[in-house]
Design a protein around this motif. Structure first.
Motif, PDB file in Angstrom:
ATOM      1  N   VAL A   4       0.859  -1.185   0.000  1.00  0.00           N
ATOM      2  CA  VAL A   4       0.000   0.000   0.000  1.00  0.00           C
ATOM      3  C   VAL A   4       0.897   1.237   0.000  1.00  0.00           C
ATOM      4  O   VAL A   4       2.029   1.195   0.488  1.00  0.00           O
ATOM      5  N   HIS A   5       0.392   2.317  -0.569  1.00  0.00           N
ATOM      6  CA  HIS A   5       1.091   3.596  -0.547  1.00  0.00           C
ATOM      7  C   HIS A   5       0.270   4.581   0.281  1.00  0.00           C
ATOM      8  O   HIS A   5      -0.964   4.554   0.237  1.00  0.00           O
ATOM      9  N   THR A   6       0.952   5.438   1.009  1.00  0.00           N
ATOM     10  CA  THR A   6       0.263   6.456   1.794  1.00  0.00           C
ATOM     11  C   THR A   6       0.685   7.848   1.343  1.00  0.00           C
ATOM     12  O   THR A   6       1.796   8.045   0.843  1.00  0.00           O
ATOM     13  N   GLU A   7      -0.232   8.786   1.521  1.00  0.00           N
ATOM     14  CA  GLU A   7       0.027  10.185   1.181  1.00  0.00           C
ATOM     15  C   GLU A   7      -0.828  11.050   2.088  1.00  0.00           C
ATOM     16  O   GLU A   7      -1.965  10.678   2.426  1.00  0.00           O
ATOM     17  N   LEU A   8      -0.293  12.179   2.491  1.00  0.00           N
ATOM     18  CA  LEU A   8      -1.031  13.123   3.317  1.00  0.00           C
ATOM     19  C   LEU A   8      -1.114  14.450   2.579  1.00  0.00           C
ATOM     20  O   LEU A   8      -0.099  15.053   2.236  1.00  0.00           O
ATOM     21  N   ASP A   9      -2.327  14.896   2.301  1.00  0.00           N
ATOM     22  CA  ASP A   9      -2.590  16.161   1.618  1.00  0.00           C
ATOM     23  C   ASP A   9      -3.295  17.079   2.599  1.00  0.00           C
ATOM     24  O   ASP A   9      -4.520  17.040   2.731  1.00  0.00           O
ATOM     25  N   GLY A  10      -2.528  17.882   3.316  1.00  0.00           N
ATOM     26  CA  GLY A  10      -3.107  18.692   4.378  1.00  0.00           C
ATOM     27  C   GLY A  10      -3.614  17.790   5.488  1.00  0.00           C
ATOM     28  O   GLY A  10      -2.852  17.051   6.095  1.00  0.00           O
ATOM     29  N   ALA A  37      -0.902   1.738   7.866  1.00  0.00           N
ATOM     30  CA  ALA A  37      -1.131   3.010   7.181  1.00  0.00           C
ATOM     31  C   ALA A  37      -2.237   3.815   7.867  1.00  0.00           C
ATOM     32  O   ALA A  37      -2.124   5.041   8.028  1.00  0.00           O
ATOM     33  N   LEU A  38      -3.302   3.151   8.275  1.00  0.00           N
ATOM     34  CA  LEU A  38      -4.376   3.844   8.990  1.00  0.00           C
ATOM     35  C   LEU A  38      -3.849   4.433  10.295  1.00  0.00           C
ATOM     36  O   LEU A  38      -4.146   5.593  10.645  1.00  0.00           O
ATOM     37  N   ASP A  39      -3.068   3.650  11.013  1.00  0.00           N
ATOM     38  CA  ASP A  39      -2.521   4.132  12.278  1.00  0.00           C
ATOM     39  C   ASP A  39      -1.580   5.320  12.059  1.00  0.00           C
ATOM     40  O   ASP A  39      -1.564   6.271  12.857  1.00  0.00           O
ATOM     41  N   GLN A  40      -0.814   5.288  10.981  1.00  0.00           N
ATOM     42  CA  GLN A  40       0.079   6.417  10.669  1.00  0.00           C
ATOM     43  C   GLN A  40      -0.728   7.684  10.408  1.00  0.00           C
ATOM     44  O   GLN A  40      -0.373   8.765  10.885  1.00  0.00           O
ATOM     45  N   HIS A  41      -1.807   7.560   9.666  1.00  0.00           N
ATOM     46  CA  HIS A  41      -2.630   8.733   9.382  1.00  0.00           C
ATOM     47  C   HIS A  41      -3.296   9.273  10.650  1.00  0.00           C
ATOM     48  O   HIS A  41      -3.444  10.489  10.807  1.00  0.00           O
ATOM     49  N   ALA A  46      -4.520  13.343  10.390  1.00  0.00           N
ATOM     50  CA  ALA A  46      -5.482  13.361   9.287  1.00  0.00           C
ATOM     51  C   ALA A  46      -6.899  13.314   9.854  1.00  0.00           C
ATOM     52  O   ALA A  46      -7.195  12.534  10.755  1.00  0.00           O
ATOM     53  N   LEU A  47      -7.780  14.144   9.304  1.00  0.00           N
ATOM     54  CA  LEU A  47      -9.161  14.208   9.785  1.00  0.00           C
ATOM     55  C   LEU A  47     -10.114  13.382   8.927  1.00  0.00           C
ATOM     56  O   LEU A  47     -11.297  13.250   9.269  1.00  0.00           O
ATOM     57  N   ALA A  48      -9.636  12.845   7.831  1.00  0.00           N
ATOM     58  CA  ALA A  48     -10.387  11.917   6.996  1.00  0.00           C
ATOM     59  C   ALA A  48      -9.375  11.139   6.170  1.00  0.00           C
ATOM     60  O   ALA A  48      -8.251  11.612   5.935  1.00  0.00           O
ATOM     61  N   VAL A  49      -9.759   9.938   5.751  1.00  0.00           N
ATOM     62  CA  VAL A  49      -8.863   9.074   4.980  1.00  0.00           C
ATOM     63  C   VAL A  49      -9.610   8.548   3.759  1.00  0.00           C
ATOM     64  O   VAL A  49     -10.781   8.154   3.862  1.00  0.00           O
ATOM     65  N   VAL A  50      -8.935   8.545   2.617  1.00  0.00           N
ATOM     66  CA  VAL A  50      -9.484   7.982   1.380  1.00  0.00           C
ATOM     67  C   VAL A  50      -8.765   6.670   1.099  1.00  0.00           C
ATOM     68  O   VAL A  50      -7.532   6.620   1.041  1.00  0.00           O
ATOM     69  N   LEU A  51      -9.542   5.597   0.935  1.00  0.00           N
ATOM     70  CA  LEU A  51      -9.000   4.293   0.570  1.00  0.00           C
ATOM     71  C   LEU A  51      -9.312   4.051  -0.899  1.00  0.00           C
ATOM     72  O   LEU A  51     -10.469   4.100  -1.312  1.00  0.00           O
ATOM     73  N   ARG A  52      -8.284   3.772  -1.694  1.00  0.00           N
ATOM     74  CA  ARG A  52      -8.447   3.714  -3.137  1.00  0.00           C
ATOM     75  C   ARG A  52      -7.517   2.683  -3.761  1.00  0.00           C
ATOM     76  O   ARG A  52      -6.617   2.142  -3.101  1.00  0.00           O
ATOM     77  N   ALA A  53      -7.737   2.410  -5.034  1.00  0.00           N
ATOM     78  CA  ALA A  53      -6.790   1.683  -5.870  1.00  0.00           C
ATOM     79  C   ALA A  53      -6.106   2.714  -6.771  1.00  0.00           C
ATOM     80  O   ALA A  53      -6.540   3.866  -6.848  1.00  0.00           O
ATOM     81  N   PRO A  54      -5.044   2.346  -7.473  1.00  0.00           N
ATOM     82  CA  PRO A  54      -4.408   3.289  -8.393  1.00  0.00           C
ATOM     83  C   PRO A  54      -5.384   3.779  -9.457  1.00  0.00           C
ATOM     84  O   PRO A  54      -6.350   3.102  -9.797  1.00  0.00           O
TER      85      PRO A  54
END
Length: 259
Positions: A4-10, A37-41, A46-54
């Motif tokens: 999985v890849h993680t990213e934080l946008d604000g 990854a969820l625990d890292q966010h 992070a106040l919301a998380v998006v779970l996605r595929a590429p």
């Protein structure tokens, strides 16, 4: 992390399933990274998380890694199984999780997507819950989860037929919150997430927890619980369960005999 890849946008976290060769199947290794990854966010604020595929995926996730199911005569979905732990982790996560869906969502991946708080999909999204195709007796908490979201009869249809439904049908029955063109999917998801992030985070978190507690299902008597365990055991002790797993591994249609 590799799978999985993680990213934080604000204040918005992204988690991207990243095991295309195995169609993002929910193996223990991928589940471990997803929980991490969820625990890292959560730690990052992070106040919301998006779970996605590429982007442009044809498969969001193919569901449980069938190769990791236990041998016959054991419950394939016990409470402590990694997949079951993942679902509880998502459901109990203190911030809203948005499933941004492109491509097929199959088997246990549909339970994962429905464990998220909001589902947004595009036209190529399809959804199927498939334990009947391989002879797996689904567990009570999973069935209650589907009933709470889809209603009893629609949940029965999805489980009994094991056939995929389109994004349009998913929107009609309330499985999807929103259906948008693929080109607009990410922008729409970010816009909706921004509306969540701009609200009082403690209030959103507490309301999510209340929803979780209020939809856990009615209390079962001890006798009913024992009966459920007994009828499920009849399936995972059966010849059909062995045949279903064997057929999947041999990449052929199963020959079920009802015994």
């Amino acid at each position: 992390m590799i799978l999985v890849h993680t990213e934080l946008d604000g204040k918005l976290g992204f988690i991207t399933l990243n095991n295309a060769p195995k169609r993002n199947c929910l193996s223990k290794a991928l589940i471990d990274e997803l929980v991490e990854a969820l625990d890292q966010h959560q730690k990052s604020g992070a106040l919301a998380v998006v779970l996605r595929a590429p982007a442009n995926s044809t498969v969001w996730s193919a569901g449980h890694d069938i190769g990791e199911l236990p041998d016959p005569y054991r419950d394939p979905l016990p409470y402590e199984e990694p997949f079951e732990s993942l679902l509880r982790h998502v459901q109990d996560y203190p911030r809203p999780i948005i499933a941004m869906v492109e491509g097929g969502v199959w088997g246990g991946a549909l339970d994962l997507a429905l464990s998220c708080d909001i589902l947004i999909g595009c036209e190529n999204a399809t959804f199927a819950i498939t334990p009947a195709k391989i002879g797996v007796p689904y567990n009570p908490s999973g069935l209650i989860h589907f009933i709470n979201i889809l209603g009893l009869n629609k949940a029965k249809e999805l489980f009994f037929t094991a056939q995929p439904i389109s994004a349009q049908e998913a929107l009609r029955i309330g499985l999807l919150n929103h259906l948008v063109p693929a080109a607009e999917l990410e922008a729409f998801t970010k816009e909706l997430a921004a509306k969540i992030i701009n609200n009082a985070p403690l209030t959103v978190s507490v309301i999510k927890r209340q929803f979780r507690l209020l939809t856990r299902g009615a209390t079962l008597t001890a006798e009913t619980f024992e009966l459920i365990q007994s009828v499920r055991r009849n399936v995972y002790d059966s010849q059909d369960y062995q045949e279903g797993i064997r057929a999947f591994k041999e990449k052929r249609p199963p020959r079920f005999q009802g015994k």
